[in-house]
Design a protein around this motif. Structure first.
Motif, short mmCIF file in Angstrom:
data_model
loop_
_atom_site.label_atom_id
_atom_site.label_comp_id
_atom_site.label_asym_id
_atom_site.label_seq_id
_atom_site.Cartn_x
_atom_site.Cartn_y
_atom_site.Cartn_z
N GLY A 1 6.99 1.95 1.16
CA GLY A 1 6.63 3.36 1.11
C GLY A 1 6.44 3.93 -0.28
O GLY A 1 6.15 5.12 -0.43
N GLN A 2 6.54 3.10 -1.31
CA GLN A 2 6.36 3.58 -2.68
C GLN A 2 4.92 3.36 -3.16
O GLN A 2 4.19 2.53 -2.61
N SER A 3 4.55 4.10 -4.21
CA SER A 3 3.19 4.05 -4.74
C SER A 3 3.24 3.96 -6.26
O SER A 3 4.25 4.30 -6.89
N ILE A 4 2.14 3.52 -6.85
CA ILE A 4 2.03 3.44 -8.29
C ILE A 4 0.63 3.84 -8.73
O ILE A 4 -0.37 3.46 -8.10
N PHE A 5 0.55 4.67 -9.77
CA PHE A 5 -0.73 5.01 -10.39
C PHE A 5 -1.04 3.93 -11.41
O PHE A 5 -0.25 3.68 -12.32
N LEU A 6 -2.18 3.28 -11.27
CA LEU A 6 -2.57 2.20 -12.18
C LEU A 6 -3.36 2.80 -13.33
O LEU A 6 -4.58 2.90 -13.31
N GLU A 7 -2.65 3.21 -14.36
CA GLU A 7 -3.27 3.93 -15.47
C GLU A 7 -3.93 2.97 -16.46
O GLU A 7 -3.64 1.81 -16.50
N ARG B 1 -7.91 10.48 -12.35
CA ARG B 1 -8.87 9.67 -11.60
C ARG B 1 -8.70 8.19 -11.92
O ARG B 1 -9.60 7.53 -12.45
N ARG B 2 -7.51 7.67 -11.61
CA ARG B 2 -7.23 6.25 -11.77
C ARG B 2 -6.88 5.67 -10.40
O ARG B 2 -6.52 6.40 -9.48
N PRO B 3 -6.96 4.35 -10.24
CA PRO B 3 -6.60 3.74 -8.95
C PRO B 3 -5.14 4.00 -8.59
O PRO B 3 -4.27 4.15 -9.46
N ILE B 4 -4.88 4.03 -7.28
CA ILE B 4 -3.52 4.21 -6.76
C ILE B 4 -3.26 3.05 -5.79
O ILE B 4 -4.11 2.71 -4.97
N LEU B 5 -2.06 2.47 -5.90
CA LEU B 5 -1.67 1.38 -5.02
C LEU B 5 -0.44 1.81 -4.22
O LEU B 5 0.57 2.23 -4.80
N HIS B 6 -0.54 1.73 -2.89
CA HIS B 6 0.55 2.13 -2.01
C HIS B 6 1.06 0.91 -1.25
O HIS B 6 0.28 0.16 -0.67
N GLY C 1 -3.69 13.39 2.57
CA GLY C 1 -2.76 14.12 1.72
C GLY C 1 -3.07 13.93 0.25
O GLY C 1 -3.01 14.88 -0.55
N ILE C 2 -3.41 12.69 -0.13
CA ILE C 2 -3.81 12.42 -1.52
C ILE C 2 -5.10 13.16 -1.86
O ILE C 2 -5.24 13.74 -2.95
N GLU C 3 -6.05 13.15 -0.93
CA GLU C 3 -7.32 13.85 -1.17
C GLU C 3 -7.10 15.35 -1.39
O GLU C 3 -7.69 15.95 -2.30
N GLU C 4 -6.26 15.93 -0.58
CA GLU C 4 -5.99 17.37 -0.73
C GLU C 4 -5.37 17.66 -2.10
O GLU C 4 -5.74 18.62 -2.78
N ALA C 5 -4.41 16.81 -2.51
CA ALA C 5 -3.76 17.03 -3.81
C ALA C 5 -4.73 16.82 -4.96
O ALA C 5 -4.62 17.45 -6.01
N LEU D 1 1.93 15.94 -9.58
CA LEU D 1 1.04 15.08 -8.81
C LEU D 1 -0.41 15.46 -9.03
O LEU D 1 -1.27 14.60 -9.23
N THR D 2 -0.70 16.76 -9.03
CA THR D 2 -2.07 17.23 -9.22
C THR D 2 -2.60 16.82 -10.59
O THR D 2 -3.74 16.37 -10.73
N ARG D 3 -1.75 16.96 -11.64
CA ARG D 3 -2.17 16.57 -12.99
C ARG D 3 -2.43 15.07 -13.06
O ARG D 3 -3.41 14.62 -13.66
N THR D 4 -1.56 14.30 -12.42
CA THR D 4 -1.72 12.84 -12.44
C THR D 4 -2.99 12.43 -11.72
O THR D 4 -3.75 11.58 -12.20
#
Length: 381
Positions: free
Chosen positions: A375-381, A29-34, A103-107, A22-25
């Protein structure tokens, strides 16, 4: 702190591996959609430009879209239409949304000590930077949920929704979302303060849709530009004309959100935008929903395919397809056709074969359709 034995356990190792992944992903620094519920409530996290995070603070700019997390909703009157979620929202309150963001900010390594709730505009203590509401209907404009949001969080809403929200006297600032119309439109002209200059929120509507039911919200962003370039960008001011836009950097992306669907032809201004805009994610449902007396509600998967062929979005994500528990008169007349993308493509192929008399293959232009569950999320790479 775990003991050495606990630290070497399979579960501890798995947690450590997941945290590192998660930290590497997040470091990309890409958008995240939850997807916050099973229906049409979303959290869009847009990374702030490097210059904005150089002195600490949060990594992401957070847009909460159409929040309805718990309770029922009713339009006109309960005897006419009333609905409840069939599935409990994975994120059940605004406080839970705040915890998710943090939680996302901390990671991601953001939000230093004492800055947990710091906003870009320096007002209030919520990690939610803005709320966006696409319709006045209460499954999108849900008062019970919205009034959990801090008063200082600005709201961007369509005209009827904005008028309704203002009548509650809860939020200090409610802005009407400007339309994205005309050839050569510059997205930066729809970046209304207090939005940061690298983000705009606008609306796509079909001229033939008198009630603007089949419309879309467009979240446009350019987090790669330097501050000097952003400072030169024209911005829309209420009722005032703006200077001609300067030559601009082409690195601009958008997320399009259309819970009821939008007619493909209405997307033409976005296709002809200047500077050009790349559609990163297209949020459009698959279910075709109508009322038996002829009113089309959700346009469904075939409309989504046509729109996607114009947009060529990297991701296509379904929305507003929860089959909710309902009551009232309207529920007796609802008609729903449920098709997957694959089934719709087969129907198109069969139709083409009948018309052309030879084998044809209907394609979706490499769309990456994804069913993002509750409750799922996606990294928009």
């Amino acid at each position: 702190m775990p003991s050495p034995k606990e630290a070497n356990s399979p579960s501890s190792q798995l947690y450590s591996s997941l945290h590192e992944t998660l930290t590497r992903t997040l470091s990309i620094r890409r958008p995240i959609l939850h997807h916050l519920n099973a229906d049409s409530t979303w959290l869009l996290q847009i990374p702030r430009p490097p210059l904005a995070t150089a002195r600490g603070g949060r990594i992401y700019y957070n847009i909460l879209i159409d929040p309805w997390l718990k309770g029922g909703q009713s339009d006109v009157a309960k005897w006419f239409s009333q609905q409840w979620h069939s599935y409990e929202s994975a994120v059940g309150s605004i406080a839970d949304v705040e915890e998710l963001i943090w939680g996302i900010e901390e990671a991601a390594g953001g939000g230093r000590d004492g800055e947990r709730g710091r906003r870009d505009d320096g007002v209030g203590d919520s990690c939610i930077d803005v709320v966006a509401v696409c319709h006045e209907f209460t499954d999108h404009c849900h008062r019970e949920t919205l009034e959990e949001v801090g008063r200082d969080v600005p709201v961007f809403a369509t005209k009827k929704a904005a008028d309704l929200i203002r009548s509650w006297n809860h939020f200090r600032t409610v802005y009407e979302i400007p339309p994205f119309i005309g050839n050569g439109t510059d997205w930066r002209a729809t970046s209304i303060p207090p939005l940061p200059e690298y983000i705009s929120i606008s609306r796509i509507v079909a001229q033939s849709d008198a009630f603007y039911y089949h419309s879309a919200l467009v979240f446009t962003f350019d987090t790669h530009q330097k501050a000097s370039n952003l400072a030169k960008a024209p911005r829309r001011s209420n009722g005032h004309s703006l200077p001609d836009p300067p030559e601009a950097d082409p690195i601009t992306e958008c997320v399009i959100y259309t819970p009821h669907g939008v007619k493909p032809e209405a997307l033409l201004p976005l296709q002809n935008a200047s500077p050009p805009i790349k559609t990163l994610c297209f949020i459009h449902g698959l279910h075709d929903v109508s009322i038996s007396w002829g009113q089309q509600l959700n346009l469904g998967v075939h409309n989504g395919l046509q729109a996607q062929r114009r947009l060529k979005s990297k991701y296509w994500v379904g929305t507003h397809d929860e089959v909710k528990k309902g009551g009232g008169l309207v529920g007796w007349f609802l008609q729903r056709k449920v098709l997957t993308v694959e089934q719709a493509l087969k129907e198109e192929e069969a139709k083409l074969n009948r018309v052309e008399g030879e084998k044809s293959v209907a394609k979706v232009d490499d769309a990456r359709f994804m069913d993002i569950g509750n409750g799922q999320s996606i990294f928009l790479e």
